[in-house]
Motif scaffolding. Structure first.
Motif, PDB file in Angstrom:
ATOM      1  N   ALA A   1      17.484  74.007  66.250  1.00 57.30           N
ATOM      2  CA  ALA A   1      16.576  75.153  66.250  1.00 57.30           C
ATOM      3  C   ALA A   1      17.245  76.425  66.749  1.00 57.30           C
ATOM      4  N   ASP A   2      18.284  76.291  67.559  1.00 60.59           N
ATOM      5  CA  ASP A   2      18.955  77.467  68.107  1.00 60.59           C
ATOM      6  C   ASP A   2      20.002  78.040  67.155  1.00 60.59           C
ATOM      7  N   THR A   3      20.805  77.173  66.546  1.00 55.10           N
ATOM      8  CA  THR A   3      21.899  77.639  65.689  1.00 55.10           C
ATOM      9  C   THR A   3      21.554  77.626  64.200  1.00 55.10           C
ATOM     10  N   LYS A   4      20.446  76.967  63.859  1.00 56.58           N
ATOM     11  CA  LYS A   4      20.015  76.777  62.453  1.00 56.58           C
ATOM     12  C   LYS A   4      20.971  75.878  61.668  1.00 56.58           C
ATOM     13  N   GLN A   5      21.859  75.164  62.352  1.00 56.38           N
ATOM     14  CA  GLN A   5      22.796  74.253  61.705  1.00 56.38           C
ATOM     15  C   GLN A   5      22.086  72.950  61.365  1.00 56.38           C
ATOM     16  N   ILE A   6      22.317  72.453  60.140  1.00 54.39           N
ATOM     17  CA  ILE A   6      21.786  71.154  59.753  1.00 54.39           C
ATOM     18  C   ILE A   6      22.614  70.081  60.455  1.00 54.39           C
ATOM     19  N   LEU A   7      21.957  69.242  61.217  1.00 51.72           N
ATOM     20  CA  LEU A   7      22.636  68.206  61.992  1.00 51.72           C
ATOM     21  C   LEU A   7      22.666  66.872  61.276  1.00 51.72           C
ATOM     22  N   GLY A   8      21.673  66.623  60.435  1.00 48.82           N
ATOM     23  CA  GLY A   8      21.608  65.347  59.745  1.00 48.82           C
ATOM     24  C   GLY A   8      20.535  65.372  58.672  1.00 48.82           C
ATOM     25  N   CYS A   9      20.628  64.388  57.803  1.00 48.92           N
ATOM     26  CA  CYS A   9      19.687  64.300  56.700  1.00 48.92           C
ATOM     27  C   CYS A   9      19.537  62.840  56.301  1.00 48.92           C
ATOM     28  N   VAL A  10      18.337  62.486  55.895  1.00 48.82           N
ATOM     29  CA  VAL A  10      18.079  61.148  55.378  1.00 48.82           C
ATOM     30  C   VAL A  10      17.214  61.285  54.130  1.00 48.82           C
ATOM     31  N   VAL A  11      17.527  60.470  53.131  1.00 43.62           N
ATOM     32  CA  VAL A  11      16.721  60.410  51.914  1.00 43.62           C
ATOM     33  C   VAL A  11      16.383  58.946  51.669  1.00 43.62           C
ATOM     34  N   LEU A  12      15.111  58.655  51.695  1.00 47.27           N
ATOM     35  CA  LEU A  12      14.625  57.328  51.333  1.00 47.27           C
ATOM     36  C   LEU A  12      13.830  57.539  50.057  1.00 47.27           C
ATOM     37  N   GLY A  13      14.429  57.177  48.939  1.00 53.25           N
ATOM     38  CA  GLY A  13      13.744  57.407  47.677  1.00 53.25           C
ATOM     39  C   GLY A  13      14.655  57.168  46.494  1.00 53.25           C
ATOM     40  N   LEU A  14      14.141  57.493  45.340  1.00 57.49           N
ATOM     41  CA  LEU A  14      14.858  57.338  44.088  1.00 57.49           C
ATOM     42  C   LEU A  14      16.261  57.926  44.187  1.00 57.49           C
ATOM     43  N   GLU A  15      17.282  57.102  43.986  1.00 54.90           N
ATOM     44  CA  GLU A  15      18.685  57.518  44.044  1.00 54.90           C
ATOM     45  C   GLU A  15      19.018  58.247  45.343  1.00 54.90           C
ATOM     46  N   GLY A  16      18.406  57.812  46.434  1.00 60.01           N
ATOM     47  CA  GLY A  16      18.596  58.461  47.729  1.00 60.01           C
ATOM     48  C   GLY A  16      20.025  58.444  48.231  1.00 60.01           C
ATOM     49  N   GLY A  17      20.850  57.558  47.723  1.00 64.78           N
ATOM     50  CA  GLY A  17      22.231  57.472  48.166  1.00 64.78           C
ATOM     51  C   GLY A  17      23.217  58.184  47.275  1.00 64.78           C
ATOM     52  N   ARG A  18      22.759  58.877  46.257  1.00 65.01           N
ATOM     53  CA  ARG A  18      23.673  59.469  45.289  1.00 65.01           C
ATOM     54  C   ARG A  18      24.152  60.863  45.655  1.00 65.01           C
ATOM     55  N   GLY A  19      23.609  61.483  46.673  1.00 62.43           N
ATOM     56  CA  GLY A  19      23.917  62.881  46.925  1.00 62.43           C
ATOM     57  C   GLY A  19      25.160  63.139  47.735  1.00 62.43           C
ATOM     58  N   HIS A  20      26.014  62.165  47.967  1.00 63.09           N
ATOM     59  CA  HIS A  20      27.149  62.398  48.856  1.00 63.09           C
ATOM     60  C   HIS A  20      28.472  61.993  48.235  1.00 63.09           C
ATOM     61  N   ASP A  21      28.716  62.384  46.995  1.00 65.34           N
ATOM     62  CA  ASP A  21      29.973  62.032  46.361  1.00 65.34           C
ATOM     63  C   ASP A  21      31.175  62.729  47.017  1.00 65.34           C
ATOM     64  N   HIS A  22      30.962  63.932  47.531  1.00 64.69           N
ATOM     65  CA  HIS A  22      32.043  64.703  48.141  1.00 64.69           C
ATOM     66  C   HIS A  22      31.552  65.295  49.450  1.00 64.69           C
ATOM     67  N   PRO A  23      31.745  64.589  50.574  1.00 65.91           N
ATOM     68  CA  PRO A  23      31.210  65.067  51.848  1.00 65.91           C
ATOM     69  C   PRO A  23      31.829  66.385  52.296  1.00 65.91           C
ATOM     70  N   ALA A  24      33.008  66.723  51.803  1.00 67.81           N
ATOM     71  CA  ALA A  24      33.607  68.002  52.181  1.00 67.81           C
ATOM     72  C   ALA A  24      32.741  69.160  51.725  1.00 67.81           C
TER      73      ALA A  24
END
Length: 121
Positions: free
Chosen positions: A95-118
């Motif tokens: 809340a202070d820096t507005k930086q995203i610290l983490g994310c979770v997706v439980l759903g259709l193709e929820g694991g597909r969004g991280h092909d390139h973590p860079a």
């Protein structure tokens, strides 16, 4: 692949990021490192669970001032198109820096969004 030499998680996306570090340091004269590298993962359940970064519990345990954004999958067009709206997406934000610290997706193709973590940096 670089991961075959250095050890650590044996994921394709980790090898892509290892290459980013080698390229940056050897060819571009940079100083890239794996320090604080985010390692996304997927649990292949139905629906899939994909996660990267801190969970809400971990962020709170660190004493961070956080905000949580949560959206059910019935707001996701693709999920509605294939009539599979089970699950949710959740982002943990400092809340202070507005930086995203983490994310979770439980759903259709929820694991597909991280092909390139860079790309998350």
């Amino acid at each position: 692949m670089p991961g075959d030499v250095k050890g650590g998680p044996a994921f394709t996306h980790i090898s892509y990021d290892d290459f980013r570090i080698i390229r940056t340091n050897l060819l571009e004269g940079g100083n890239a490192t794996i320090h604080d590298r985010l390692v996304p993962y997927t649990v292949f359940i139905d629906p899939q669970l994909g996660r990267v970064g801190l969970s809400e519990t971990e962020a709170k345990a660190q004493g961070r001032n956080i905000r949580v954004a949560k959206l059910t999958m019935d707001y996701v067009a693709r999920a509605l198109e294939v009539d599979e709206s089970r699950g949710f997406m959740k982002a943990i934000v400092d809340a202070d820096t507005k930086q995203i610290l983490g994310c979770v997706v439980l759903g259709l193709e929820g694991g597909r969004g991280h092909d390139h973590p860079a790309d998350l940096r």
